[in-house]
Motif scaffolding. Structure first.
Motif, PDB file in Angstrom:
ATOM      1  N   ALA A 537       2.264  -6.304  -2.432  1.00 14.92           N
ATOM      2  CA  ALA A 537       1.662  -7.648  -2.838  1.00 14.92           C
ATOM      3  C   ALA A 537       0.235  -7.476  -3.059  1.00 14.92           C
ATOM      4  O   ALA A 537      -0.226  -8.004  -4.128  1.00 14.92           O
ATOM      5  CB  ALA A 537       1.987  -8.619  -1.876  1.00 14.92           C
ATOM      6  N   ARG A 538      -0.494  -6.769  -2.270  1.00 14.95           N
ATOM      7  CA  ARG A 538      -1.935  -6.665  -2.567  1.00 14.95           C
ATOM      8  C   ARG A 538      -2.259  -5.586  -3.769  1.00 14.95           C
ATOM      9  O   ARG A 538      -3.205  -5.821  -4.338  1.00 14.95           O
ATOM     10  CB  ARG A 538      -2.465  -6.005  -1.118  1.00 14.95           C
ATOM     11  CG  ARG A 538      -2.369  -6.767   0.288  1.00 14.95           C
ATOM     12  CD  ARG A 538      -3.157  -6.333   1.158  1.00 14.95           C
ATOM     13  NE  ARG A 538      -3.427  -5.034   1.604  1.00 14.95           N
ATOM     14  CZ  ARG A 538      -2.556  -4.447   2.515  1.00 14.95           C
ATOM     15  NH1 ARG A 538      -1.728  -5.283   3.029  1.00 14.95           N
ATOM     16  NH2 ARG A 538      -2.432  -2.923   2.734  1.00 14.95           N
ATOM     17  N   TYR A 539      -1.504  -4.596  -3.810  1.00 16.91           N
ATOM     18  CA  TYR A 539      -1.595  -3.898  -5.028  1.00 16.91           C
ATOM     19  C   TYR A 539      -1.375  -4.526  -6.191  1.00 16.91           C
ATOM     20  O   TYR A 539      -2.251  -4.476  -7.131  1.00 16.91           O
ATOM     21  CB  TYR A 539      -0.747  -2.727  -4.968  1.00 16.91           C
ATOM     22  CG  TYR A 539      -0.789  -1.605  -6.083  1.00 16.91           C
ATOM     23  CD1 TYR A 539      -1.716  -0.766  -6.011  1.00 16.91           C
ATOM     24  CD2 TYR A 539       0.098  -1.718  -6.985  1.00 16.91           C
ATOM     25  CE1 TYR A 539      -1.846   0.287  -6.930  1.00 16.91           C
ATOM     26  CE2 TYR A 539       0.139  -0.739  -8.133  1.00 16.91           C
ATOM     27  CZ  TYR A 539      -1.027   0.283  -7.995  1.00 16.91           C
ATOM     28  OH  TYR A 539      -1.068   1.219  -9.154  1.00 16.91           O
ATOM     29  N   GLN A 540      -0.427  -5.515  -6.342  1.00 14.41           N
ATOM     30  CA  GLN A 540      -0.207  -6.194  -7.396  1.00 14.41           C
ATOM     31  C   GLN A 540      -1.257  -6.952  -7.766  1.00 14.41           C
ATOM     32  O   GLN A 540      -1.494  -7.451  -9.124  1.00 14.41           O
ATOM     33  CB  GLN A 540       1.143  -7.003  -7.461  1.00 14.41           C
ATOM     34  CG  GLN A 540       1.458  -7.759  -8.753  1.00 14.41           C
ATOM     35  CD  GLN A 540       2.929  -8.363  -8.256  1.00 14.41           C
ATOM     36  OE1 GLN A 540       3.046  -9.423  -7.349  1.00 14.41           O
ATOM     37  NE2 GLN A 540       3.943  -8.172  -8.848  1.00 14.41           N
ATOM     38  N   ARG A 541      -1.772  -7.584  -6.971  1.00 12.74           N
ATOM     39  CA  ARG A 541      -2.993  -8.631  -6.945  1.00 12.74           C
ATOM     40  C   ARG A 541      -4.289  -7.965  -7.866  1.00 12.74           C
ATOM     41  O   ARG A 541      -5.250  -8.392  -8.458  1.00 12.74           O
ATOM     42  CB  ARG A 541      -3.451  -9.550  -5.819  1.00 12.74           C
ATOM     43  CG  ARG A 541      -2.263 -10.496  -5.586  1.00 12.74           C
ATOM     44  CD  ARG A 541      -3.164 -11.273  -4.302  1.00 12.74           C
ATOM     45  NE  ARG A 541      -3.481 -10.631  -3.009  1.00 12.74           N
ATOM     46  CZ  ARG A 541      -2.660 -10.449  -1.983  1.00 12.74           C
ATOM     47  NH1 ARG A 541      -1.232 -10.984  -2.102  1.00 12.74           N
ATOM     48  NH2 ARG A 541      -3.158  -9.809  -0.873  1.00 12.74           N
ATOM     49  N   SER A 542      -4.295  -6.626  -7.437  1.00 13.35           N
ATOM     50  CA  SER A 542      -5.600  -5.944  -7.574  1.00 13.35           C
ATOM     51  C   SER A 542      -5.549  -4.716  -8.738  1.00 13.35           C
ATOM     52  O   SER A 542      -6.543  -4.385  -9.137  1.00 13.35           O
ATOM     53  CB  SER A 542      -6.363  -5.433  -6.423  1.00 13.35           C
ATOM     54  OG  SER A 542      -5.423  -4.375  -5.827  1.00 13.35           O
ATOM     55  N   VAL A 543      -4.394  -4.487  -9.464  1.00  8.82           N
ATOM     56  CA  VAL A 543      -4.527  -3.184 -10.043  1.00  8.82           C
ATOM     57  C   VAL A 543      -4.710  -3.850 -11.622  1.00  8.82           C
ATOM     58  O   VAL A 543      -4.152  -4.777 -11.763  1.00  8.82           O
ATOM     59  CB  VAL A 543      -2.887  -2.726  -9.962  1.00  8.82           C
ATOM     60  CG1 VAL A 543      -1.884  -3.614 -10.417  1.00  8.82           C
ATOM     61  CG2 VAL A 543      -2.958  -1.284 -10.657  1.00  8.82           C
ATOM     62  N   HIS A 544      -5.218  -2.769 -12.287  1.00  6.92           N
ATOM     63  CA  HIS A 544      -5.243  -3.037 -13.763  1.00  6.92           C
ATOM     64  C   HIS A 544      -4.280  -2.317 -14.659  1.00  6.92           C
ATOM     65  O   HIS A 544      -3.471  -1.480 -13.993  1.00  6.92           O
ATOM     66  CB  HIS A 544      -6.850  -2.564 -14.170  1.00  6.92           C
ATOM     67  CG  HIS A 544      -7.780  -3.499 -13.544  1.00  6.92           C
ATOM     68  ND1 HIS A 544      -8.443  -4.410 -14.242  1.00  6.92           N
ATOM     69  CD2 HIS A 544      -8.400  -3.543 -12.400  1.00  6.92           C
ATOM     70  CE1 HIS A 544      -9.534  -5.013 -13.713  1.00  6.92           C
ATOM     71  NE2 HIS A 544      -9.403  -4.428 -12.437  1.00  6.92           N
ATOM     72  N   SER A 545      -4.115  -2.705 -15.907  1.00 11.56           N
ATOM     73  CA  SER A 545      -3.341  -2.141 -16.650  1.00 11.56           C
ATOM     74  C   SER A 545      -3.236  -0.737 -16.890  1.00 11.56           C
ATOM     75  O   SER A 545      -4.203   0.124 -16.580  1.00 11.56           O
ATOM     76  CB  SER A 545      -3.393  -2.789 -18.072  1.00 11.56           C
ATOM     77  OG  SER A 545      -4.541  -2.521 -18.741  1.00 11.56           O
ATOM     78  N   VAL A 552      -7.751   0.370  -9.311  1.00 12.00           N
ATOM     79  CA  VAL A 552      -7.553  -0.823  -8.528  1.00 12.00           C
ATOM     80  C   VAL A 552      -8.913  -1.266  -8.136  1.00 12.00           C
ATOM     81  O   VAL A 552      -9.828  -0.544  -7.772  1.00 12.00           O
ATOM     82  CB  VAL A 552      -6.683  -0.396  -7.267  1.00 12.00           C
ATOM     83  CG1 VAL A 552      -6.595  -1.419  -6.146  1.00 12.00           C
ATOM     84  CG2 VAL A 552      -5.503  -0.047  -7.640  1.00 12.00           C
ATOM     85  N   ASP A 553      -9.201  -2.619  -7.948  1.00 15.00           N
ATOM     86  CA  ASP A 553     -10.458  -3.170  -7.590  1.00 15.00           C
ATOM     87  C   ASP A 553     -10.492  -3.277  -6.189  1.00 15.00           C
ATOM     88  O   ASP A 553      -9.357  -3.566  -5.407  1.00 15.00           O
ATOM     89  CB  ASP A 553     -10.651  -4.620  -7.888  1.00 15.00           C
ATOM     90  CG  ASP A 553     -10.845  -5.000  -9.609  1.00 15.00           C
ATOM     91  OD1 ASP A 553     -11.382  -3.800  -9.988  1.00 15.00           O
ATOM     92  OD2 ASP A 553     -10.419  -5.765 -10.200  1.00 15.00           O
TER      93      ASP A 553
END
Length: 553
Positions: A537-545, A552-553
C-alpha cells in the motif's frame, strides 16, 4: 576517517566499549571500519554461497589493514516468487534493500563498504545505495550458476519453465518434466543465461563498480573467491584515495553500460534499474537513451534465452572485458573503475584466455549477431510514453505483426486461459493492471511467456503488458507499457478483438481504432478498486511509472 566520529576522544568511551564487546581491539580502533554488506540467505541459489565470499572479502580487508563488519540485507528469489502473489514483492524489495543499507551505514559511520549481491533486484538495490551514500564502495557480484545437463545437452531454469507448457500439450512426459526439475538448476549461482541477475552483474562491471572479470566468474569458481579477496584488499586503498562511486560513475558510464547491455542482449529489466540507479547518482537517464544506443550498438553474443550459449561460454570467451574490447571504438574509455584505472587502461592489461573460442562466441562490429542492440523502445497509441521489448530474442517473423487482442485483467486470468488452449496463433495477448501501481509491484510474466514457449506459440503469438518480463523471456513480449492501465493509459481501454499493430523496426505499438473511439472509451473509464495493505500500500502510493525506472519517492 568517517568512523572516527564513533571511536575518537574521551566522549566516545561508551561507543568504544560497545565496539570492544564485539571483540574490537585498541589497535583496530585506529584502522578503517568497513561494512561488508552481504545478501546471503538459505533460500536463493544465487545467494546461498555468499557467506563464503564474505569470508574472502573480510580476509582481504584484514590483509590490507582494515576492520570488517558484516551485516545482511533481504533478498527475494524471483524464480520462487514467480507466478503467484509473491512476485508483487520482488521489484518493491529493491528500495527496501537500498534503504536498509543506508540505515546501517549511516548509523554506524563506516568508512567504506563492500557490497555482495547476486540476483535480480538485489544487485540494483546495492548499487543504488552506493550512489546514494557515496562513500568508497566496491561490488562483488556472486556469479552465475553452472548450467545443468539433461538429455545430453545443457539446460537451465528457463528449460524447466518452458517444460511446463510442453508438458501441458503432451510434448514431454511426467518423467521428462521431473528430469528437468531435478537437474536443470545445478547449484549455487544466478540462473545460467543472460537473465536479469547476470545482466545486472555485467552492468556493474561495465559501470566500473566491480573488478574486471567479476560479472562472469561463476559462483563455484575459485576465481570468484580470489576476486572477492582482492576486492576486500582494494576497498582499503579506495578509502585512502577517497575514491567514491560518484567519482567513478558519470553519465558517460551509463552510456557505456547501455552499450554493453545492447551488445550482450541483456534483460529488459535494465530499463527499470539503470534509470533508477542514475537517479540515485543525481542523473537523469531517459528511456529513449536505450533505443538511441540500441540503433548504433550491435548485438555481439548469442546467449540464453535468445540464443544457445550460456554464461559459462561467455566467461570462457573473456566475459564483459571481451565485449568492452569489441566495443572500444564506441565506448568512453576514459571512465574510471574501482581498481583506480580507466576502462582503457584495463583493456591494455586484458589477457583473454582461448582467443579462438572468443572469436567463435563473441562477434565483432563487422560480423555481429544482429546489427542493432538487444532492446528496442516502442511508442504509439497503445504506449504513448513507451514500452520495451528484447528484440534480439524475437523471431524475425514476428518483428512486424498485427493481430486481434485477447485481453486479461491480471496474470492469473491470462495463465488459466493460455493453459486451457484459448489463445490461438496470431493473437495478441494483453495483460493489464500489473504495472508498478496497478499490481502493485509490476510482476514478471515468466510463467505466462514460458507456457507460450513450451506450447510452441512464441513464434505466432505476441504478449503485451504494463507489467514486466523476466530476463529469461524470449519471443515478441512487450512490457513496461506506459502509462499503465491503473493510471488510465490506453492499455486499459483495449477490448477483445481490437487489432493491435506491432512494428519493431519502426518502433511502433498501436491500437487500430479511431481517436474518437479512444476518447469515448477514456471518458467512460473507471479504474478497478483494489484492497491493498501493508508495504505494498505504501509502495503503491509512492511509486512512479515504468518509463521512469519505477523510482519511489
Amino acid at each position: 576517517m568517517r568512523s572516527d566520529i564513533i571511536k575518537e576522544g574521551p566522549e566516545r568511551a561508551p561507543n568504544r566499549s560497545l565496539l570492544k564487546a564485539t571483540g574490537v581491539t585498541d589497535s583496530e580502533m585506529r584502522k578503517p571500519f568497513i561494512a561488508v554488506v552481504n545478501s546471503w540467505n538459505d533460500i536463493i541459489p544465487g545467494h546461498m554461497h555468499l557467506n563464503k565470499l564474505a569470508d574472502a572479502v573480510k580476509a582481504g580487508i584484514r590483509n590490507a589493514g582494515g576492520v570488517p563488519f558484516e551485516f545482511h540485507t533481504i533478498g527475494v528469489c524471483d524464480g520462487i516468487a514467480m507466478g503467484h502473489e509473491g512476485m508483487k514483492y520482488s521489484l518493491p524489495s529493491r528500495e527496501i534493500i537500498e534503504d536498509t543499507i543506508e540505515l546501517m551505514v549511516k548509523a554506524h559511520q563506516f568508512d567504506g563498504m563492500v557490497l555482495i549481491p547476486t540476483c535480480d533486484k538485489i544487485v540494483p538495490g546495492h548499487l543504488m545505495a552506493a550512489g546514494r551514500l557515496d562513500i568508497p564502495a566496491i561490488v562483488v557480484t556472486g556469479g552465475p550458476m553452472l548450467p545443468g545437463y539433461v538429455d545430453d545437452s545443457y539446460k537451465d531454469f528457463i528449460s524447466v519453465s518452458e517444460g511446463v507448457g510442453a508438458h501441458r500439450i503432451g510434448k514431454i512426459s511426467d518423467d521428462d518434466l521431473k528430469e528437468l526439475e531435478n537437474f536443470a538448476c545445478n547449484g549455487a549461482g544466478s540462473c545460467a543465461g543472460m537473465y536479469t541477475a547476470n545482466t545486472m552483474a555485467c552492468m556493474t562491471e561495465a559501470l566500473g563498480l566491480s573488478l574486471p572479470g567479476c560479472a562472469t566468474a561463476h559462483a563455484v569458481d575459485a576465481k570468484k573467491v580470489r576476486i572477492a579477496k582482492e576486492s576486500g584488499e582494494r576497498i582499503v586503498e579506495m578509502i585512502k584515495e577517497n575514491l567514491t562511486p560518484r567519482k567513478i560513475v558519470t553519465y558517460k558510464s551509463f552510456e557505456n553500460g547501455i552499450m554493453v547491455d545492447m551488445a550482450v542482449g541483456g534483460s529488459t529489466n535494465t530499463t527499470l534499474h539503470l534509470p533508477a540507479l542514475a537517479h540515485e547518482f543525481g542523473l537523469n537517464l531517459p528511456l529513449e537513451k536505450f533505443d538511441e544506443l540500441s540503433r548504433t550498438t550491435p548485438h555481439l553474443i548469442s546467449l540464453r534465452p535468445g540464443g544457445s550459449n550460456f554464461m559459462l561460454h561467455f566467461d570462457r570467451a573473456g566475459g564483459v572485458q571481451a565485449i568492452i574490447q569489441r566495443l572500444s571504438s564506441k565506448l568512453h574509455l576514459e571512465q574510471r573503475t574501482v581498481n583506480g584505472k580507466t576502462i582503457g587502461e584495463n583493456l591494455k592489461e586484458l589477457d583473454i584466455v582461448n582467443p579462438k573460442l572468443n572469436k567463435e562466441i563473441i562477434g565483432t562490429l563487422e560480423n555481429p549477431i544482429h546489427a542493432q542492440g538487444g532492446i528496442a523502445v516502442l511508442k504509439g497509441s497503445l504506449a504513448p510514453e513507451g514500452a520495451v521489448v528484447k528484440q534480439a530474442a524475437v523471431d524475425p517473423g514476428m518483428h512486424v505483426h498485427t493481430g486481434p487482442a485477447r485481453v486479461y485483467d491480471g496474470e492469473k486470468a491470462a495463465m488459466e486461459s493460455i493453459l486451457a488452449g484459448n489463445v490461438k496463433p496470431g493473437d495478441v495477448v494483453i495483460i493489464r493492471y500489473e504495472g508498478p501501481k496497478g499490481g502493485p509491484g509490476m510482476r514478471e510474466m515468466l510463467a505466462v511467456t514460458a507456457a507460450l514457449g513450451g506450447m510452441g506459440l512464441l513464434e505466432s503469438v505476441a504478449l503485451i503488458t504494463d507489467g514486466r518480463f523476466s530476463g529469461g523471456t524470449r519471443g515478441p513480449c512487450i512490457g513496461h507499457v506506459s502509462p499503465e492501465a491503473t493510471e488510465g493509459g490506453p492499455i486499459a481501454l483495449v477490448k477483445d478483438g481490437d487489432m493491435i499493430e506491432i512494428n519493431i523496426p519502426e518502433r511502433a505499438l498501436n491500437i487500430k481504432i479511431s481517436e474518437e473511439e479512444l476518447k469515448q472509451r477514456k471518458a467512460a473509464f473507471v479504474p478497478p478498486k483494489t484492497e491493498i495493505t501493508g508495504y505494498l500500500a505504501r509502495y503503491q502510493r509512492s511509486v512512479h511509472s515504468a518509463n521512469t525506472g519505477g523510482i519511489v519517492d
